[in-house]
Write an enzyme that holds these catalytic residues in place. Sequence first.
Site, PDB file in Angstrom:
ATOM      1  N   TYR A 114       8.055  -4.057  -0.541  1.00 35.05           N
ATOM      2  CA  TYR A 114       8.053  -4.695   0.777  1.00 35.05           C
ATOM      3  C   TYR A 114       7.636  -6.171   0.669  1.00 35.05           C
ATOM      4  O   TYR A 114       7.944  -6.972   1.544  1.00 35.05           O
ATOM      5  CB  TYR A 114       7.030  -4.004   1.701  1.00 35.05           C
ATOM      6  CG  TYR A 114       7.506  -2.743   2.387  1.00 35.05           C
ATOM      7  CD1 TYR A 114       8.621  -2.022   1.948  1.00 35.05           C
ATOM      8  CD2 TYR A 114       6.797  -2.249   3.489  1.00 35.05           C
ATOM      9  CE1 TYR A 114       9.016  -0.852   2.593  1.00 35.05           C
ATOM     10  CE2 TYR A 114       7.189  -1.092   4.143  1.00 35.05           C
ATOM     11  CZ  TYR A 114       8.299  -0.401   3.697  1.00 35.05           C
ATOM     12  OH  TYR A 114       8.673   0.749   4.350  1.00 35.05           O
TER      13      TYR A 114
ATOM     14  N   CYS B   7      -3.480  -5.563  -2.631  1.00 34.07           N
ATOM     15  CA  CYS B   7      -2.255  -4.765  -2.627  1.00 34.07           C
ATOM     16  C   CYS B   7      -2.647  -3.427  -3.233  1.00 34.07           C
ATOM     17  O   CYS B   7      -3.313  -3.389  -4.279  1.00 34.07           O
ATOM     18  CB  CYS B   7      -1.183  -5.444  -3.476  1.00 34.07           C
ATOM     19  SG  CYS B   7       0.258  -4.375  -3.786  1.00 34.07           S
ATOM     20  N   THR B   8      -2.249  -2.345  -2.565  1.00 34.85           N
ATOM     21  CA  THR B   8      -2.727  -1.035  -3.037  1.00 34.85           C
ATOM     22  C   THR B   8      -2.122  -0.633  -4.380  1.00 34.85           C
ATOM     23  O   THR B   8      -2.597   0.306  -5.011  1.00 34.85           O
ATOM     24  CB  THR B   8      -2.441   0.055  -1.975  1.00 34.85           C
ATOM     25  OG1 THR B   8      -1.073  -0.045  -1.578  1.00 34.85           O
ATOM     26  CG2 THR B   8      -3.340  -0.116  -0.789  1.00 34.85           C
ATOM     27  N   HIS B   9      -1.085  -1.318  -4.820  1.00 34.43           N
ATOM     28  CA  HIS B   9      -0.575  -1.042  -6.170  1.00 34.43           C
ATOM     29  C   HIS B   9      -1.527  -1.579  -7.247  1.00 34.43           C
ATOM     30  O   HIS B   9      -1.543  -1.065  -8.363  1.00 34.43           O
ATOM     31  CB  HIS B   9       0.788  -1.706  -6.397  1.00 34.43           C
ATOM     32  CG  HIS B   9       1.963  -0.980  -5.785  1.00 34.43           C
ATOM     33  ND1 HIS B   9       2.181  -0.920  -4.441  1.00 34.43           N
ATOM     34  CD2 HIS B   9       2.983  -0.290  -6.370  1.00 34.43           C
ATOM     35  CE1 HIS B   9       3.298  -0.243  -4.203  1.00 34.43           C
ATOM     36  NE2 HIS B   9       3.802   0.160  -5.357  1.00 34.43           N
TER      37      HIS B   9
ATOM     38  N   GLU C 136       6.432   0.138  -9.946  1.00 36.99           N
ATOM     39  CA  GLU C 136       7.376   1.134  -9.407  1.00 36.99           C
ATOM     40  C   GLU C 136       8.356   1.595 -10.492  1.00 36.99           C
ATOM     41  O   GLU C 136       8.762   2.747 -10.517  1.00 36.99           O
ATOM     42  CB  GLU C 136       8.158   0.549  -8.215  1.00 36.99           C
ATOM     43  CG  GLU C 136       7.336   0.388  -6.938  1.00 36.99           C
ATOM     44  CD  GLU C 136       7.068   1.706  -6.212  1.00 36.99           C
ATOM     45  OE1 GLU C 136       7.963   2.552  -6.126  1.00 36.99           O
ATOM     46  OE2 GLU C 136       5.929   1.885  -5.725  1.00 36.99           O
TER      47      GLU C 136
ATOM     48  N   ASP D 261       2.642   4.164   2.372  1.00 33.75           N
ATOM     49  CA  ASP D 261       2.805   2.966   1.535  1.00 33.75           C
ATOM     50  C   ASP D 261       4.297   2.748   1.280  1.00 33.75           C
ATOM     51  O   ASP D 261       5.101   3.675   1.421  1.00 33.75           O
ATOM     52  CB  ASP D 261       2.058   3.096   0.201  1.00 33.75           C
ATOM     53  CG  ASP D 261       2.103   1.786  -0.606  1.00 33.75           C
ATOM     54  OD1 ASP D 261       1.709   0.736  -0.055  1.00 33.75           O
ATOM     55  OD2 ASP D 261       2.553   1.786  -1.759  1.00 33.75           O
ATOM     56  N   SER D 262       4.632   1.547   0.864  1.00 37.52           N
ATOM     57  CA  SER D 262       6.024   1.260   0.513  1.00 37.52           C
ATOM     58  C   SER D 262       6.443   2.074  -0.704  1.00 37.52           C
ATOM     59  O   SER D 262       7.640   2.243  -0.937  1.00 37.52           O
ATOM     60  CB  SER D 262       6.177  -0.222   0.192  1.00 37.52           C
ATOM     61  OG  SER D 262       5.348  -0.545  -0.903  1.00 37.52           O
TER      62      SER D 262
ATOM     63  N   CYS E  89      -1.042   0.024   2.865  1.00 38.59           N
ATOM     64  CA  CYS E  89      -0.119  -0.991   2.353  1.00 38.59           C
ATOM     65  C   CYS E  89      -0.537  -2.295   3.023  1.00 38.59           C
ATOM     66  O   CYS E  89      -0.450  -2.426   4.248  1.00 38.59           O
ATOM     67  CB  CYS E  89       1.305  -0.612   2.751  1.00 38.59           C
ATOM     68  SG  CYS E  89       2.532  -1.853   2.344  1.00 38.59           S
ATOM     69  N   ASN E  90      -1.025  -3.217   2.213  1.00 40.32           N
ATOM     70  CA  ASN E  90      -1.492  -4.490   2.782  1.00 40.32           C
ATOM     71  C   ASN E  90      -0.350  -5.282   3.385  1.00 40.32           C
ATOM     72  O   ASN E  90      -0.521  -5.969   4.382  1.00 40.32           O
ATOM     73  CB  ASN E  90      -2.157  -5.331   1.698  1.00 40.32           C
ATOM     74  CG  ASN E  90      -3.447  -4.706   1.252  1.00 40.32           C
ATOM     75  OD1 ASN E  90      -4.494  -4.989   1.790  1.00 40.32           O
ATOM     76  ND2 ASN E  90      -3.376  -3.818   0.275  1.00 40.32           N
TER      77      ASN E  90
HETATM   78  N1  DGL Z   1       1.292  -1.666  -2.020  1.00 43.16           N
HETATM   79  C1  DGL Z   1       1.700  -2.464  -0.929  1.00 43.16           C
HETATM   80  C2  DGL Z   1       0.657  -3.453  -0.537  1.00 43.16           C
HETATM   81  O1  DGL Z   1      -0.497  -3.068  -0.488  1.00 43.16           O
HETATM   82  C3  DGL Z   1       3.095  -2.976  -0.916  1.00 43.16           C
HETATM   83  C4  DGL Z   1       3.627  -3.635  -2.098  1.00 43.16           C
HETATM   84  C5  DGL Z   1       5.115  -3.914  -1.954  1.00 43.16           C
HETATM   85  O2  DGL Z   1       5.844  -3.017  -1.559  1.00 43.16           O
HETATM   86  O3  DGL Z   1       5.506  -5.052  -2.230  1.00 43.16           O
HETATM   87  O4  DGL Z   1       0.939  -4.586  -0.218  1.00 43.16           O
END
Ligand code: DGL
Length: 270
Positions: free
Chosen positions: A39, A194-196, A162, A7-8, A70-71
């Site tokens: 990202y 988004c995995t966050h 983050e 992941d980012s 990470c989507n």
């Molecule tokens: N958690 C990531 C996603 O699923 C990336 C979020 C990011 O870095 O902006 O998109």
Amino acid sequence: MAVGIFDSGLGGLTVLDAVQKRLPDVPFVYFGDNAHAPYGVRDADDVYNLTTKSVERMWEAGCDLVILACNTASAAALRRMQESWIPRDKRVLGVFVPLIEALTERKWGDNSPPREVAVKHVALFATPATVASRAFQRELAFRAIGVDVEAQACGGVVDAIEDGDLILAEALVRSHVDALKRKMPHPDAAILGCTHYPLMQEQFQDALGADVTVFSQANLVASSLADYLDRHPEMRGPGSESLYLTTGNPSKVSNSATQFLRRKIEFQAA
Ligand code: DGL
């Protein structure tokens, strides 16, 4: 035998937690590119370059299979990686397809023509880069007809997570849900793309209301990975140790990870 989870930053930990519970005997190498998160505000070339560099490091750590948890990377870089970059003996899989299969009530690998499904109005919450890629709508169109998708680019939420500023993250979640509801007043399902965002799942659910089904990826990806490894046991790779790697500050990332997962996680410099 180690499987990579990329992941980012911290978001992929939601996926890591689910896959570790589902596959307790498999060592996982987690890679968070925290130095370059988020990202979601980068362009596709940038996401591609950062993702491929990180995945190379995971090959070195003994992974033959890497899950892009990470989507943004799955949406903006995965197809290009699969077309021309991934060596023949390696695999990289994304997190979009298991989610869309769940939403469209399909089993893994069911490639029958698109059909009508129960959900009609779907709210997609994702990063600006994922929304701009339209990858979700493209994958959905292969599987379902008659589904109205309204996407909300949730600027700022990943930065706040983050930075560990969960009060700001919650305020932003509420304002993004309000903005979505102005465009689609009554979604019947919402995708946390988004995995966050599962780290804020309660806040999303609360702002959306109890009658909206919230789909989040972690458990769906875990089932899909278990199924994949049953069919391809050789893809577990030669690595034998779990490892947590970050391009960011290891002690800061370890603290945030420990806080999110409520168990001790120790990162080391990638
Ligand atoms: N958690 C990531 C996603 O699923 C990336 C979020 C990011 O870095 O902006 O998109």
